[in-house]
Design an enzyme around this catalytic site. Structure first.
Site, PDB file in Angstrom:
ATOM      1  N   ASN A  12      28.416  -5.085 -22.729  1.00  0.00           N
ATOM      2  CA  ASN A  12      29.440  -5.443 -23.718  1.00  0.00           C
ATOM      3  C   ASN A  12      29.742  -4.198 -24.541  1.00  0.00           C
ATOM      4  O   ASN A  12      29.000  -3.854 -25.459  1.00  0.00           O
ATOM      5  CB  ASN A  12      28.897  -6.578 -24.610  1.00  0.00           C
ATOM      6  CG  ASN A  12      29.847  -6.922 -25.741  1.00  0.00           C
ATOM      7  OD1 ASN A  12      30.990  -6.471 -25.755  1.00  0.00           O
ATOM      8  ND2 ASN A  12      29.376  -7.724 -26.692  1.00  0.00           N
ATOM      9  N   HIS A 101      31.068 -14.816 -28.969  1.00  0.00           N
ATOM     10  CA  HIS A 101      30.122 -13.797 -29.448  1.00  0.00           C
ATOM     11  C   HIS A 101      29.999 -13.925 -30.973  1.00  0.00           C
ATOM     12  O   HIS A 101      30.986 -14.184 -31.652  1.00  0.00           O
ATOM     13  CB  HIS A 101      30.620 -12.401 -29.068  1.00  0.00           C
ATOM     14  CG  HIS A 101      29.594 -11.354 -29.335  1.00  0.00           C
ATOM     15  ND1 HIS A 101      29.348 -10.885 -30.606  1.00  0.00           N
ATOM     16  CD2 HIS A 101      28.722 -10.724 -28.518  1.00  0.00           C
ATOM     17  CE1 HIS A 101      28.359  -9.994 -30.535  1.00  0.00           C
ATOM     18  NE2 HIS A 101      27.967  -9.883 -29.278  1.00  0.00           N
ATOM     19  N   GLU A 174      21.595 -14.849 -28.157  1.00  0.00           N
ATOM     20  CA  GLU A 174      21.606 -13.593 -28.901  1.00  0.00           C
ATOM     21  C   GLU A 174      21.339 -13.894 -30.369  1.00  0.00           C
ATOM     22  O   GLU A 174      22.284 -14.228 -31.116  1.00  0.00           O
ATOM     23  CB  GLU A 174      22.980 -12.920 -28.801  1.00  0.00           C
ATOM     24  CG  GLU A 174      23.408 -12.537 -27.411  1.00  0.00           C
ATOM     25  CD  GLU A 174      24.427 -11.414 -27.450  1.00  0.00           C
ATOM     26  OE1 GLU A 174      24.141 -10.354 -26.880  1.00  0.00           O
ATOM     27  OE2 GLU A 174      25.492 -11.568 -28.063  1.00  0.00           O
TER      28      GLU A 174
END
Ligand code: PGA
Length: 256
Positions: A12, A101, A174
């Site tokens: 990413n 995200h 994450e």
């Protein structure tokens, strides 16, 4: 859940590289791209920022590396200034799309319905969604991690009700406190999270290929320890992935 499919490393690149920098970096690392191609048990996906997708796509021709987008619109087409449709991303050569995200969640405050629509848009256009979840440090300290993660997964559950069987979706765990901080959770903690996710998806895992990724401060020094986590399918890597030599070492660690 079966974990014998190929491993995956997703780079990413966020907004670290300008168009010229991304082009230059990929062109100067043609040999490394070929080496990464040879790791047949670990797929590498490069997710540059949107303006660089086309140039990176052409550099990835003749390699086995794949292209991913960092987000997509929740809409099909129309008057949505600044948005990029999943259809365009597919047309430009993407096979993957990161969705939700935490950096985007924090900025756009998208609701569950929009996130669900993004997953559906991605799947409808043959993009494999990489759906991100993760708790803040406060939530971690409060011990409410699993509730938070299950809450964040509601758009995935809703989308899967509407998606045909057989599709692949990745869930990237994450922790917000691990992204870009150099702090990483213990491997057994990540394993516990994955076990809970595995149980959460148990009724759907026969119909869909659901894989778990970890992301947050992965680098060449620590990557090896993540691959030992039983339910881990792959890694989502930010800063460290913009350096091809580092990326190669991380991919190599998946097969050692
Ligand atoms: P990082 O970012 O590897 O730079 O911590 C990971 C991510 O945000 O996906």
């Amino acid at each position: 859940m079966k974990q014998n499919a190929a491993r995956i490393v997703v780079a990413n690149w966020k907004m670290y590289l300008s168009y010229n920098e991304a082009k230059d970096r990929i062109e100067k690392n043609a040999d490394t791209l070929q080496e990464l191609s040879d790791f047949v048990n670990c797929k590498t996906v490069i997710c540059p920022s949107a303006e660089s997708l086309a140039v990176i796509h052409s550099a990835l021709q003749k390699t086995n590396l794949l292209l991913g987008a960092q987000t997509c619109s929740s809409f099909t087409s129309g008057a949505y200034t600044g948005q990029i449709s999943a259809r365009s991303l597919a047309e430009i050569g993407c096979s993957y799309c990161i969705i939700a995200h935490s950096e985007e969640r924090a900025r756009t405050h998208e609701n569950d319905q929009l996130l669900q629509n993004k997953i559906e848009q991605a799947i409808a256009n043959n993009l494999i969604p990489i759906f991100c979840i993760g708790e803040t440090k406060e939530q971690f300290n409060a011990g409410s991690v699993h509730d938070i993660l299950e809450h964040q997964l509601r758009p995935v559950l809703a989308a899967l009700q509407k998606i045909e069987a057989g599709k692949t979706i990745y869930i990237a765990y994450e922790p917000v406190w691990a992204i870009g901080t150099g702090k990483i959770p213990q491997a057994d903690y990540i394993q516990t999270v994955f076990e809970r996710l595995d149980a959460f998806f148990v009724s759907l895992s026969a119909q869909y290929a659901i894989g778990f990724l970890y992301g947050g401060s992965v680098d060449e020094g620590n990557a090896g320890k993540f691959w030992k986590i039983a339910l881990l399918r792959g890694l989502l890597i930010g800063k460290a992935s913009t350096d091809f030599q580092t990326l190669k070492k991380i991919v190599l660690s998946s097969v050692e």
